[in-house]
Write a protein that holds these residues in place. Structure first.
Motif, PDB file in Angstrom:
ATOM      1  N   TYR A  48      -7.064  -0.031   0.751  1.00  0.00           N
ATOM      2  CA  TYR A  48      -6.176   0.934   0.090  1.00  0.00           C
ATOM      3  C   TYR A  48      -6.850   1.407  -1.194  1.00  0.00           C
ATOM      4  O   TYR A  48      -7.747   0.753  -1.727  1.00  0.00           O
ATOM      5  CB  TYR A  48      -4.798   0.334  -0.204  1.00  0.00           C
ATOM      6  CG  TYR A  48      -4.790  -0.753  -1.248  1.00  0.00           C
ATOM      7  CD1 TYR A  48      -5.095  -2.067  -0.922  1.00  0.00           C
ATOM      8  CD2 TYR A  48      -4.474  -0.454  -2.580  1.00  0.00           C
ATOM      9  CE1 TYR A  48      -5.101  -3.062  -1.883  1.00  0.00           C
ATOM     10  CE2 TYR A  48      -4.473  -1.452  -3.547  1.00  0.00           C
ATOM     11  CZ  TYR A  48      -4.787  -2.748  -3.192  1.00  0.00           C
ATOM     12  OH  TYR A  48      -4.796  -3.715  -4.152  1.00  0.00           O
ATOM     13  N   GLU A  49      -6.409   2.572  -1.651  1.00  0.00           N
ATOM     14  CA  GLU A  49      -6.915   3.176  -2.880  1.00  0.00           C
ATOM     15  C   GLU A  49      -8.444   3.194  -2.894  1.00  0.00           C
ATOM     16  O   GLU A  49      -9.067   3.913  -2.131  1.00  0.00           O
ATOM     17  CB  GLU A  49      -6.343   2.452  -4.108  1.00  0.00           C
ATOM     18  CG  GLU A  49      -4.862   2.667  -4.307  1.00  0.00           C
ATOM     19  CD  GLU A  49      -4.366   2.085  -5.617  1.00  0.00           C
ATOM     20  OE1 GLU A  49      -5.063   1.246  -6.224  1.00  0.00           O
ATOM     21  OE2 GLU A  49      -3.270   2.477  -6.049  1.00  0.00           O
ATOM     22  N   TRP A  74     -11.307   0.413   5.282  1.00  0.00           N
ATOM     23  CA  TRP A  74     -10.643   0.859   4.072  1.00  0.00           C
ATOM     24  C   TRP A  74      -9.328   0.095   3.936  1.00  0.00           C
ATOM     25  O   TRP A  74      -8.509   0.069   4.843  1.00  0.00           O
ATOM     26  CB  TRP A  74     -10.377   2.360   4.123  1.00  0.00           C
ATOM     27  CG  TRP A  74      -9.604   2.873   2.944  1.00  0.00           C
ATOM     28  CD1 TRP A  74     -10.045   3.037   1.672  1.00  0.00           C
ATOM     29  CD2 TRP A  74      -8.231   3.258   2.940  1.00  0.00           C
ATOM     30  NE1 TRP A  74      -9.041   3.511   0.864  1.00  0.00           N
ATOM     31  CE2 TRP A  74      -7.909   3.660   1.607  1.00  0.00           C
ATOM     32  CE3 TRP A  74      -7.228   3.313   3.904  1.00  0.00           C
ATOM     33  CZ2 TRP A  74      -6.643   4.108   1.236  1.00  0.00           C
ATOM     34  CZ3 TRP A  74      -5.968   3.759   3.544  1.00  0.00           C
ATOM     35  CH2 TRP A  74      -5.683   4.152   2.233  1.00  0.00           C
TER      36      TRP A  74
END
Length: 294
Positions: free
Chosen positions: A207-208, A205
């Motif tokens: 970001y966002e 992951w």
């Protein structure tokens, strides 16, 4: 009813003044006095002193088309306003504030001038997830009223995948995955998994709504491949995607057989047997090569 009490000698008098007009936004203030007459008679005097503006409460009836809304559908809100006595209030202003997973939106409801106010809107810009809706009702003669409602926006995923579909053997192939809905709104809190050659590739992951994953092509023979992506979000239909790519590189060819040198002659009329071994730079056999002889 408003009750006023006063005493004269040994008598107690109770005067009912009655309820003032509820439609008027003003409350009247009055003073009650008396004038003594002969034979214990009294004249009561009711004197108006002032009018004070007051604010009254609205009766709000709200109807939402649904608590679960597909992005393809139109969302509707209907508000009915009445005063305490059931009289329609047709000159209010109703403003709708929406706080969704990706942004905030403001709308003004249509006044039908009969106490009914409505709003019909598309939700395709709200994004997937929970949307908190507040209806604010404004009127110069009434308390500001608020109506709160939460809805769930559901839809379909349309991720944007960035990668090189052709890569040199030995390099790292990177996949950047941005999770979007079909209206290209960002989608948060998704789960991404990848399967390559029956093995799990662990994503990272970033970001966002962005993820990345990598494949080391050093152990891959030259050829065509595909990566299987599985994307899940609680507000969307699960999505499976095949992502194709090719690995290319240098070929190494080894030819063995008879009659390849002067020391290994072949008799005229006999077949010449040749073996051609094609490998890549890492020694992996190239199984789908095309070999021809002139």
């Amino acid at each position: 009813d408003i009750i006023r009490e006063f005493e004269v000698r040994d008598f107690s008098w109770f005067i009912e003044l009655g309820e003032f007009d509820s439609i008027s936004p003003y409350e009247d203030i009055a003073a009650l006095s008396y004038i003594e007459r002969p034979n214990d008679y009294y004249d009561l005097v009711l004197r108006h002193i002032a009018s004070t503006k007051i604010y009254k409460k609205l009766s709000v009836e709200a109807n939402f088309s649904s608590n679960i809304i597909d992005q393809l559908d139109t969302f509707s809100i209907k508000i009915n306003l009445k005063d305490f006595f059931g009289v329609d209030i047709s000159d209010a202003q109703c403003i709708v504030y929406v706080h969704s997973s990706i942004s905030n939106f403001t709308y003004v409801m249509l006044n039908h001038e009969n106490g009914t106010y409505s709003l019909n809107i598309s939700v395709n810009q709200w994004g997937l997830g929970i949307a908190n809706i507040t209806v604010v009702i404004l009127h110069s003669s009434y308390d500001t009223a608020y109506y709160h409602q939460s809805c769930i926006i559901v839809g379909r995923l349309s991720p944007r995948i960035t990668y090189s579909d052709s890569i040199m053997q030995g390099e790292i192939l990177r996949f950047d995955v941005e999770i979007l809905d079909e209206n290209l709104n960002k989608v948060y809190n998704s789960n991404v998994s990848a399967i390559f050659m029956d093995s799990v590739i662990y994503e990272e992951w970033v970001y966002e709504n962005k993820f990345s994953l990598e494949i080391n092509t050093s152990s891959l023979p030259i050829g065509s491949y595909s990566l299987a992506l599985e994307i899940e979000n609680q507000y969307a239909e699960p999505l499976s995607i095949k992502v194709p790519f090719q690995v290319f590189g240098e070929l190494h060819v080894e030819v063995t057989g008879t009659a390849l040198s002067a020391n290994d002659p072949v008799t005229q009329g006999n077949d010449i047997k040749l073996n051609v071994q094609v490998e890549d730079s890492y020694g992996s056999p190239v199984v789908d090569a095309s070999v021809s002889a002139l």
